[in-house]
Write a protein that holds these residues in place. Structure first.
Motif, PDB file in Angstrom:
ATOM      1  N   TYR A  13       0.730  -1.043   0.113  1.00  0.00           N
ATOM      2  CA  TYR A  13      -0.033  -0.059  -0.003  1.00  0.00           C
ATOM      3  C   TYR A  13       0.903   1.433  -0.089  1.00  0.00           C
ATOM      4  O   TYR A  13       0.539   2.223  -0.627  1.00  0.00           O
ATOM      5  CB  TYR A  13      -0.844   0.239   1.266  1.00  0.00           C
ATOM      6  CG  TYR A  13      -2.096  -0.690   0.799  1.00  0.00           C
ATOM      7  CD1 TYR A  13      -3.353  -0.027   0.281  1.00  0.00           C
ATOM      8  CD2 TYR A  13      -2.426  -1.986   1.232  1.00  0.00           C
ATOM      9  CE1 TYR A  13      -4.664  -0.524  -0.037  1.00  0.00           C
ATOM     10  CE2 TYR A  13      -3.806  -2.537   0.932  1.00  0.00           C
ATOM     11  CZ  TYR A  13      -4.797  -1.719   0.222  1.00  0.00           C
ATOM     12  OH  TYR A  13      -6.144  -2.426   0.048  1.00  0.00           O
ATOM     13  N   ASP A  17       0.091   3.996  -2.779  1.00  0.00           N
ATOM     14  CA  ASP A  17      -0.101   5.629  -2.320  1.00  0.00           C
ATOM     15  C   ASP A  17       0.873   6.420  -3.083  1.00  0.00           C
ATOM     16  O   ASP A  17       0.690   7.703  -3.139  1.00  0.00           O
ATOM     17  CB  ASP A  17      -0.328   5.481  -0.662  1.00  0.00           C
ATOM     18  CG  ASP A  17      -1.380   4.743  -0.188  1.00  0.00           C
ATOM     19  OD1 ASP A  17      -2.380   4.568  -0.956  1.00  0.00           O
ATOM     20  OD2 ASP A  17      -1.227   4.225   1.013  1.00  0.00           O
ATOM     21  N   GLU A  39      -5.210   4.703  -8.391  1.00  0.00           N
ATOM     22  CA  GLU A  39      -6.487   4.835  -7.644  1.00  0.00           C
ATOM     23  C   GLU A  39      -7.380   3.950  -7.948  1.00  0.00           C
ATOM     24  O   GLU A  39      -8.080   3.324  -6.797  1.00  0.00           O
ATOM     25  CB  GLU A  39      -7.022   6.390  -8.057  1.00  0.00           C
ATOM     26  CG  GLU A  39      -8.199   6.842  -7.067  1.00  0.00           C
ATOM     27  CD  GLU A  39      -8.769   8.013  -7.522  1.00  0.00           C
ATOM     28  OE1 GLU A  39      -9.723   8.546  -7.005  1.00  0.00           O
ATOM     29  OE2 GLU A  39      -8.118   8.780  -8.589  1.00  0.00           O
ATOM     30  N   LYS A  42      -6.284   0.796  -6.454  1.00  0.00           N
ATOM     31  CA  LYS A  42      -6.394   0.443  -5.015  1.00  0.00           C
ATOM     32  C   LYS A  42      -8.000   0.266  -4.634  1.00  0.00           C
ATOM     33  O   LYS A  42      -8.359  -0.629  -3.725  1.00  0.00           O
ATOM     34  CB  LYS A  42      -6.084   1.766  -4.383  1.00  0.00           C
ATOM     35  CG  LYS A  42      -5.815   1.594  -2.661  1.00  0.00           C
ATOM     36  CD  LYS A  42      -5.312   2.800  -2.232  1.00  0.00           C
ATOM     37  CE  LYS A  42      -5.476   3.079  -0.628  1.00  0.00           C
ATOM     38  NZ  LYS A  42      -4.821   4.295  -0.191  1.00  0.00           N
TER      39      LYS A  42
END
Length: 595
Positions: A13, A17, A39, A42
């Motif tokens: 992550y 990110d 985006e 995720k």
């Protein structure tokens, strides 16, 4: 210990990110590239995780994943891991009986399959697997009982709205020593064994491998990378985790036959591969020169032959350096264009890379490093990097990884990369992991005074001739494959007086060579006298570099290539020697009729 324990969701992550906007991953499907942003990636991971949770998946459960490489494969993987469940990857080429064994042995609760083509291997046996409660299809199916991937995302999104904090709470409960994946070894012999790898096994391997990159880590950020090895294998999976950590843009190809076109499109900066692809590239480059004539041909081979003496640790200087720069400008730069023109580095694993291919790749201006490891070691044990690239070596151990050589020359390793054990096989686990934590790799090798590891062969592959001499067949096979006219080789000789070989010629190259002499081979091509004579010349060249007991005295040409589908190769292209010995018993015996 340098690296603190970590879970894979926490590690990955961070990479997601920090990824740039725009392209995150791309998958080629039906000839078209399908792009996904960080985006969107995720969001789908979280939606799918919630969808699996609603289907009953909890921490410690197993979810099998039978699919080709794709963005969706990664989404499923991270969603499973985010729930504290374990991913059980299945190779796209795995036969039905092995799939049944894996599903039953792993007690998978949910089975994910990419499409009906792959599901056709599973459908006849799935009713007999009582643990599987639901089947999800990634790209649609004609079977109504299979649940579409998109439907799971929609259900997951609704559940996420109702329980927005649940997934974060589950992720926080996962421990680094929890089981992350159960990978069934493809196995050159026997029934597949489920290798238990924890979150920290793989997370550690990612972090330690990042320190061994051939370039600064920041150099990878935003670069395009190409992936073709199966994500079902821990090598490519760990490499993909590295790519995510570094902010790379990953492109998953559709079929290996289109890899040259894909490289031209993607223009990758880096590539993880197995020796097989690099060997074919080198062979193709060598034979390409035969299409030239006169001065152009002489110049081409002058440059190609210069690669045979190249040492990346001691690159040419002075007059030799000037000659190398000239060869690079005239020839090597054009060869690099075949890789898309942007390829700066490759890492080779899965099997030993021949010194000839290693020198060739580095000489033409692409940094080529070799690593060593196994599924049971998550996978990397050692790897080369600039400054640590001795010819024939697989480099030095990762940070916090110990290696030593046992009395019988077997390579042993210990550290946070070593598996938890074999699933439901405590006796097998005890056979390979000593009481003080040393894992027996099954490979034979040596460590020099500076800590460089050299692999001789698989312990089980080595054999003893009836004369008492021991033979490491891989060394001989690598010598033969260096020929532009030989595609595949299996050396035979256990309890025999001499070494022989089953050879698959590079028939296209052989035909081109003979065509220039005005000759067209007869059928069957593997029995044609001129083809046999050409291969004999190549065998004679290799024999000059071998010890007397290693020389290949007889060979048989096979008409068809060894393949995964034919059962002779594992999904990672390793030769199944027992299968070969049984399948080609008649051909093998014909070489020893006079014994």
């Amino acid at each position: 210990m340098r690296y603190s324990p970590e879970t894979l969701p926490d590690l990955l992550y961070k990479g997601i990110d920090s990824a740039e906007t725009g392209l995150f991953t791309s998958t080629k499907r039906n000839g078209e590239w399908h792009e996904t942003s960080a985006e969107d990636f995720k969001t789908k991971v979280e939606q799918f995780a919630y969808g699996l949770y609603e289907l009953g998946i909890r921490r410690g459960d197993k979810v099998s994943l039978h699919a080709e490489n794709s963005t969706e494969w990664l989404i499923c993987d991270l969603a499973i891991l985010s729930l504290g469940a374990a991913n059980v990857p299945i190779y796209p080429t795995q036969p039905g009986d092995q799939i049944k064994y894996i599903l039953e042995n792993s007690e998978s609760k949910i089975h994910i399959v990419s499409n009906d083509k792959l599901f056709s291997e599973t459908k006849p046996i799935i009713k007999e697997v009582t643990t599987v409660e639901a089947i999800i299809t990634l790209f649609g199916s004609e079977h109504q009982k299979l649940r579409p991937f998109e439907a799971i995302l929609e259900q997951g999104e609704q559940f996420r709205k109702e329980n927005p904090k649940l997934l974060a709470e589950i992720r926080e409960s996962i421990e680094p020593d929890d089981l992350a994946t159960l990978i069934y070894t493809s196995g050159t012999t026997g029934v597949p064994k489920g290798v238990m790898l924890t979150h920290n096994n793989i997370a550690f391997n990612v972090k330690a491998s990042l320190e061994k990159l051939p370039f600064e880590r920041e150099r990878f950020n935003g670069e395009h990378v190409l992936s073709y090895l199966p994500l079902s294998h821990v090598f490519e999976r760990m490499i993909s985790y590295m790519y995510i950590s570094m902010g790379c843009k990953i492109h998953y190809i559709e079929v290996i036959d289109e890899v040259r076109d894909d490289m031209a499109y993607v223009k990758p900066f880096f590539l993880a591969t197995v020796p097989r692809l690099l060997e074919k590239i080198q062979t193709g480059v060598k034979v390409k020169g035969q299409e030239l004539s006169g001065l152009k041909k002489n110049l081409y081979y002058w440059a190609i032959y210069r690669t045979e003496d190249y040492n990346p640790e001691n690159p040419p200087s002075g007059l030799d350096g000037i000659k190398h720069k000239l060869a690079d400008k005239l020839i090597y730069s054009k060869i690099r264009e075949l890789f898309g023109g942007n390829l700066s580095g490759v890492v080779s694993g899965g099997a030993a890379l021949s010194p000839e291919v290693f020198k060739f790749m580095n000489a033409i201006g692409i940094i080529c490093v070799q690593g060593y490891g196994l599924t049971e070691t998550s996978p990397v044990i050692t790897v080369q990097r600039p400054g640590e690239m001795r010819i024939g070596s697989s480099g030095k151990a990762l940070e916090d990884v110990e290696i030593k050589i046992a009395d019988d020359k077997e390579i042993l390793t210990r550290g946070p990369h070593v598996m938890k054990g074999y699933f439901k096989l405590p006796e097998k686990t005890e056979e390979v992991i000593t009481g003080d934590g040393w894992f027996k790799t099954g490979d034979v090798g040596k460590i020099d005074d500076d800590g460089f590891l050299y692999i001789t062969d698989r312990k089980k592959s080595m054999f003893k001739l009836s004369t008492g001499k021991y033979v490491a067949p891989q060394n001989i096979e690598n010598r033969l494959i260096n020929s532009g006219y030989i595609d595949q080789v299996v050396v035979i000789g256990y309890q025999r007086k001499f070494c022989s070989a089953l050879i698959v010629p590079a028939y296209d190259n052989v035909k081109k060579r003979l065509k220039r002499d005005g000759y067209s081979p007869s059928d069957p091509i593997n029995k044609d006298e001129k083809v046999l004579n050409l291969i004999q010349e190549e065998v004679d060249k290799a024999n000059k570099e071998l010890s007397p007991w290693e020389k290949v005295k007889k060979f048989v040409l096979l008409k068809e290539a060894l393949s995964i589908e034919g059962g002779e190769l594992t999904p990672t292209q390793k030769v199944k020697r027992p299968v070969i010995n049984e399948k080609y018993e008649k051909e093998i015996e014909s070489m020893y009729e006079d014994e």
